[in-house]
Design an enzyme around this catalytic site. Structure first.
Site, mmCIF file in Angstrom:
data_model
loop_
_atom_site.group_PDB
_atom_site.id
_atom_site.type_symbol
_atom_site.label_atom_id
_atom_site.label_comp_id
_atom_site.label_asym_id
_atom_site.label_seq_id
_atom_site.Cartn_x
_atom_site.Cartn_y
_atom_site.Cartn_z
ATOM 1 N N HIS A 53 -4.237 -1.210 -3.106
ATOM 2 C CA HIS A 53 -3.769 -1.323 -4.478
ATOM 3 C C HIS A 53 -3.077 -2.676 -4.686
ATOM 4 C CE1 HIS A 53 0.017 -0.278 -2.613
ATOM 5 N NE2 HIS A 53 -0.335 0.970 -2.409
HETATM 6 P P1 TYD Z 1 0.670 5.563 -1.836
HETATM 7 O O1 TYD Z 1 0.909 4.544 -2.900
HETATM 8 O O2 TYD Z 1 -0.679 6.176 -1.755
HETATM 9 O O3 TYD Z 1 1.071 4.990 -0.420
HETATM 10 P P2 TYD Z 1 0.529 3.647 0.286
HETATM 11 O O4 TYD Z 1 -0.269 2.909 -0.695
HETATM 12 O O5 TYD Z 1 1.755 2.878 0.632
HETATM 13 O O6 TYD Z 1 -0.242 4.076 1.464
HETATM 14 O O7 TYD Z 1 1.761 6.706 -2.043
HETATM 15 C C1 TYD Z 1 1.616 8.015 -1.493
HETATM 16 C C2 TYD Z 1 2.368 8.996 -2.381
HETATM 17 O O8 TYD Z 1 3.767 8.729 -2.368
HETATM 18 C C3 TYD Z 1 1.919 8.958 -3.840
HETATM 19 O O9 TYD Z 1 1.846 10.293 -4.302
HETATM 20 C C4 TYD Z 1 3.049 8.249 -4.553
HETATM 21 C C5 TYD Z 1 4.253 8.546 -3.696
HETATM 22 N N1 TYD Z 1 5.263 7.472 -3.686
HETATM 23 C C6 TYD Z 1 6.464 7.659 -4.325
HETATM 24 O O10 TYD Z 1 6.725 8.717 -4.945
HETATM 25 N N2 TYD Z 1 7.400 6.667 -4.273
HETATM 26 C C7 TYD Z 1 7.170 5.501 -3.639
HETATM 27 O O11 TYD Z 1 8.045 4.608 -3.611
HETATM 28 C C8 TYD Z 1 5.894 5.302 -2.980
HETATM 29 C C9 TYD Z 1 5.577 4.023 -2.275
HETATM 30 C C10 TYD Z 1 4.975 6.323 -3.027
#
Ligand code: TYD
Length: 136
Positions: A53
């Site tokens: 992302h």
């Molecule tokens: P995601 O963005 O998929 O993690 P990464 O890209 O870092 O692997 O996030 C996983 C889940 O956690 C998603 O449901 C959103 C939640 N989340 C939060 O609630 N707060 C946060 O600060 C982050 C980074 C994720």
């Protein structure tokens, strides 16, 4: 296309002595923003790719406080791969960069410091949509 930096490696001060090590990360001093949020990723293995992302608003610093991982950063034209494997090493990622984290070691604890509170609406999770938005 902008020619702003894709990312920047940072080495943090390490006050190691015979008792062990102590690494300091001060917001707006050791990194280029005030820290509003910290989260960490662990229990991911070598088959997992995370991130995938870009963020319209958030800047990040990634630090493998344990173990190792890699992060690929691209602005859609240029691309860099950074290996993180020491608790005193970090990488700063500006806003509007596509990033993917992978090759997590079994003991990887990847700490992420962010310039914003979480807001899911500032994430771009589709690579083609990212390319369109960055070329505007
Ligand atoms: P995601 O963005 O998929 O993690 P990464 O890209 O870092 O692997 O996030 C996983 C889940 O956690 C998603 O449901 C959103 C939640 N989340 C939060 O609630 N707060 C946060 O600060 C982050 C980074 C994720």
């Amino acid at each position: 296309m902008s020619s702003k930096e894709l990312c920047r490696k940072i080495t943090f001060p390490d006050f190691g002595d015979d008792r062990g090590n102590l690494v300091v990360v001060e917001g707006a001093i050791d990194i280029p923003f005030e820290i509003k949020r910290a989260f960490y990723i662990y229990g991911s293995d070598s088959t997992v790719v995370r991130g995938c992302h870009a963020n319209r608003e958030s800047e990040f610093v990634l630090i493998n406080v344990s173990g190792s991982s890699k992060v690929m950063i691209t602005d859609g034209e240029r691309k860099e791969v950074i290996s993180l494997s020491r608790p005193r090493d970090g990488v700063y990622i500006p806003k509007m960069m596509w990033k993917e984290m992978y090759e997590f070691s079994p003991d990887s604890v990847l700490m992420v410091l962010a310039s914003t509170h979480y807001d899911g609406s500032e994430y771009i999770r589709d690579y083609d949509a990212f390319l369109k938005e960055i070329k505007k």
